[in-house]
Scaffold this motif. Structure first.
Motif, short mmCIF file in Angstrom:
data_model
loop_
_atom_site.label_atom_id
_atom_site.label_comp_id
_atom_site.label_asym_id
_atom_site.label_seq_id
_atom_site.Cartn_x
_atom_site.Cartn_y
_atom_site.Cartn_z
N ASN A 1 0.84 -1.20 0.00
CA ASN A 1 0.00 0.00 0.00
C ASN A 1 0.87 1.24 0.00
O ASN A 1 2.03 1.21 0.44
N TRP A 2 0.31 2.31 -0.50
CA TRP A 2 1.01 3.60 -0.52
C TRP A 2 0.21 4.58 0.33
O TRP A 2 -0.90 4.97 -0.01
N ALA A 3 0.79 4.93 1.49
CA ALA A 3 0.23 5.93 2.39
C ALA A 3 -1.21 5.64 2.78
O ALA A 3 -1.96 6.55 3.13
N GLY A 4 -1.62 4.38 2.71
CA GLY A 4 -2.98 4.02 3.07
C GLY A 4 -4.02 4.42 2.04
O GLY A 4 -5.22 4.23 2.25
N LEU A 5 -3.58 4.97 0.90
CA LEU A 5 -4.51 5.47 -0.11
C LEU A 5 -4.70 4.51 -1.28
O LEU A 5 -5.74 4.51 -1.93
N VAL A 6 -3.67 3.73 -1.57
CA VAL A 6 -3.72 2.77 -2.67
C VAL A 6 -3.22 1.44 -2.12
O VAL A 6 -2.24 1.40 -1.38
N ALA A 7 -3.90 0.36 -2.48
CA ALA A 7 -3.51 -0.95 -1.97
C ALA A 7 -3.53 -2.00 -3.07
O ALA A 7 -4.32 -1.91 -4.01
N VAL A 8 -2.65 -2.98 -2.94
CA VAL A 8 -2.60 -4.11 -3.86
C VAL A 8 -2.57 -5.38 -3.03
O VAL A 8 -1.87 -5.45 -2.01
N HIS A 9 -3.34 -6.37 -3.46
CA HIS A 9 -3.34 -7.67 -2.79
C HIS A 9 -3.16 -8.75 -3.85
O HIS A 9 -3.83 -8.72 -4.89
N THR A 10 -2.27 -9.69 -3.60
CA THR A 10 -2.06 -10.81 -4.52
C THR A 10 -2.10 -12.12 -3.75
O THR A 10 -1.89 -12.15 -2.54
N ASP A 11 -2.38 -13.19 -4.46
CA ASP A 11 -2.39 -14.52 -3.86
C ASP A 11 -1.58 -15.44 -4.76
O ASP A 11 -1.98 -15.74 -5.89
N ALA A 12 -0.42 -15.88 -4.28
CA ALA A 12 0.47 -16.72 -5.08
C ALA A 12 -0.14 -18.08 -5.40
O ALA A 12 0.24 -18.71 -6.38
N LYS A 13 -1.09 -18.54 -4.58
CA LYS A 13 -1.69 -19.85 -4.80
C LYS A 13 -2.77 -19.81 -5.88
O LYS A 13 -2.91 -20.75 -6.65
N THR A 14 -3.55 -18.75 -5.88
CA THR A 14 -4.66 -18.67 -6.83
C THR A 14 -4.37 -17.75 -8.01
O THR A 14 -5.12 -17.74 -8.98
N GLY A 15 -3.30 -16.96 -7.92
CA GLY A 15 -2.97 -16.03 -9.00
C GLY A 15 -3.77 -14.75 -8.97
O GLY A 15 -3.61 -13.89 -9.84
N LEU A 16 -4.64 -14.58 -7.98
CA LEU A 16 -5.49 -13.40 -7.90
C LEU A 16 -4.65 -12.13 -7.71
O LEU A 16 -3.69 -12.12 -6.95
N VAL A 17 -5.04 -11.07 -8.41
CA VAL A 17 -4.40 -9.76 -8.27
C VAL A 17 -5.51 -8.72 -8.13
O VAL A 17 -6.40 -8.64 -8.98
N SER A 18 -5.47 -7.95 -7.06
CA SER A 18 -6.50 -6.94 -6.83
C SER A 18 -5.85 -5.63 -6.43
O SER A 18 -4.86 -5.61 -5.71
N ALA A 19 -6.41 -4.53 -6.92
CA ALA A 19 -5.93 -3.20 -6.56
C ALA A 19 -7.11 -2.32 -6.19
O ALA A 19 -8.19 -2.44 -6.79
N SER A 20 -6.93 -1.46 -5.20
CA SER A 20 -8.02 -0.59 -4.77
C SER A 20 -7.50 0.78 -4.38
O SER A 20 -6.33 0.94 -4.04
N VAL A 21 -8.38 1.76 -4.46
CA VAL A 21 -8.07 3.12 -4.01
C VAL A 21 -9.10 3.48 -2.95
O VAL A 21 -10.26 3.13 -3.05
N LEU A 22 -8.64 4.20 -1.92
CA LEU A 22 -9.53 4.53 -0.81
C LEU A 22 -9.96 5.99 -0.81
O LEU A 22 -10.99 6.34 -0.28
N GLY A 23 -9.15 6.86 -1.41
CA GLY A 23 -9.55 8.24 -1.61
C GLY A 23 -10.01 8.96 -0.36
O GLY A 23 -9.38 8.92 0.69
N ALA A 24 -11.17 9.61 -0.48
CA ALA A 24 -11.69 10.46 0.59
C ALA A 24 -12.01 9.67 1.85
O ALA A 24 -12.13 10.25 2.94
#
Length: 424
Positions: free
Chosen positions: A212-235
């Motif tokens: 994550n960057w400063a709690g504003l942008v986050a990335v989550h991955t799972d090496a077992k399932t290959g899942l890749v997710s990204a989110s923004v939290l903004g306001a």
């Protein structure tokens, strides 16, 4: 109907007249009337996911995947549709994601798995990269031929490893998605090189699959399932919607380029908004006399992409290029004429194991450090370097510079930054 388990958040296929229902993932039994309704009717081809990762807002541990109890999942009855529900744990704002893979168009023939004439259906990575995702759900659905469902938009992907991508929207900010998730095809083998490539493009790298960057942008991955997710939290966490929109676009380009090899990735300017570092030596140029009322404008101009926080006091987070120090967090007291009070230099993944070497290097430049035992038996200690009117403290996971009001000293500050910059 599809209900949401109150303990783990998993989707439950429940008959409308059932009084009680038991989750097939966490075994929690609940009254039907007390559970949140996800869908009043069960989609014709609904299939429970083989594994479920509880979102963080539920009582079940969010770092432990739960397996569906049935030995064999029901076979798909139509080749045109595959419906998959996946739980994504990237931030408290994320919710379960419903993903659709669409079959062939009218007039086409299909094979098992939805392959048409040897070509996987859906948008190619290049087509995805050509689309801006800072659009409403309806606009993005039209651009990507996706299928809206509630707050989610699902798009099939023509890729041998990834099956689909979903976009989640927040009703409070409907002009752009708050997250996107790539889901791997059933039976496909995760590509560790793709996740390594993604981690190498994220400042500080992935830690246990997350970033994550400063709690504003986050990335989550799972090496077992290959899942890749990204989110923004903004306001929701002190940022702005405008900032979140830029960060979302930059992260979209980065993920597509690193994981799918599509597009060119974010520009240098865009990358600043998702934590691309500034030269560490640039910290020397900070004017210590700048007051709190001007600090935000001054520092964001000097360090584009830096993050601001006004919780209790003004905080400015600047990403820095240093192998041991990831971010510089500058704090200004919320008072008239308040000037820079402390600077916390957050350590990178390598900081703990290389801390002693850092201290040894600093002693060669700043003099002998004072040792302060925080826990003598556990051998936990901090190191203090008095530098003129300032003090540099090396803790377990960070370096911190602080001083008393009225004791600002530019030369001492530059000496500390210079020493830290040389000790890598």
């Amino acid at each position: 109907m599809i209900l949401e388990c109150r303990h783990c958040g998993a989707p439950l296929d429940v008959k409308p007249d059932a009084a009680l229902t038991k989750c097939r993932y966490c075994d929690t039994t609940s009254e039907r009337r007390l559970l949140r309704t996800v869908s009043a009717e069960t989609p014709r081809d609904f299939r429970p996911p083989p594994q479920w990762l509880p979102p963080p807002q539920f009582p079940a541990p969010s770092n432990q995947a739960l397996a569906y109890h049935e030995e064999t999942l029901r076979a798909n009855t139509r080749a045109n549709w595959i419906v998959l529900l996946v739980g994504v744990s990237v931030a408290a704002a994320l919710v379960p994601v419903l993903l659709l893979t669409l079959g062939p168009s009218k007039g086409g023939s299909s094979k098992k798995g939805g392959i048409v004439g040897g070509v996987l259906p859906g948008k190619s990575p290049q087509e995805l990269a050509a689309v801006r995702i800072d659009q409403t759900r309806e606009g993005l659905a039209k651009a990507l031929s996706g299928s809206p469902m509630g707050s989610m938009l699902a798009v099939p992907v023509s890729h041998p490893r990834y099956q689909s991508i979903s976009f989640m929207y927040d009703d409070k900010e409907p002009t752009f998605p708050q997250s996107f998730t790539l889901v791997q095809r059933s039976g496909a083998t995760p590509d560790p090189k793709a996740l390594e490539a993604l981690g190498s493009r994220l400042h500080g790298g992935l830690v246990d699959g997350s970033w994550n960057w400063a709690g504003l942008v986050a990335v989550h991955t799972d090496a077992k399932t290959g899942l890749v997710s990204a989110s923004v939290l903004g306001a929701r966490v002190g940022g702005t919607s405008a900032q979140a929109k830029v960060q979302l676009g930059a992260m979209w380009k980065l993920v597509l380029h690193a994981v799918l090899g599509a597009g060119t990735g974010p520009t240098a300017e865009e990358a600043r908004w998702i934590g691309a570092p500034h030269p560490f030596a640039a910290l020397e140029t900070i004017d210590l006399t700048t007051t709190v009322d001007k600090a935000a404008a001054t520092l964001t101009q000097k360090f584009p992409g830096s993050s601001l926080s006004t919780f209790i006091e003004l905080g400015v987070t600047v990403s820095v290029d240093h192998p041991l120090l990831r971010n510089a967090e500058l704090s200004y007291p919320n008072e008239k004429g308040g000037t820079l009070r402390t600077v916390a230099l957050r350590g990178s993944k390598a900081f703990p194991e290389r801390r002693e070497g850092l201290v040894g290097c600093l002693e060669g430049k700043l003099g002998k450090a004072k040792v302060e035992d925080r826990d003598y038996l556990a051998k936990k200690r901090d190191y203090e370097f008095p530098v003129g009117k300032l003090e540099l403290r090396i803790g377990e996971n960070e370096a911190r510079v602080h001083w008393l009001p009225g004791r600002l000293n530019g030369p001492d500050w530059k000496r500390i930054v210079g020493a830290l910059g040389a000790c890598r």
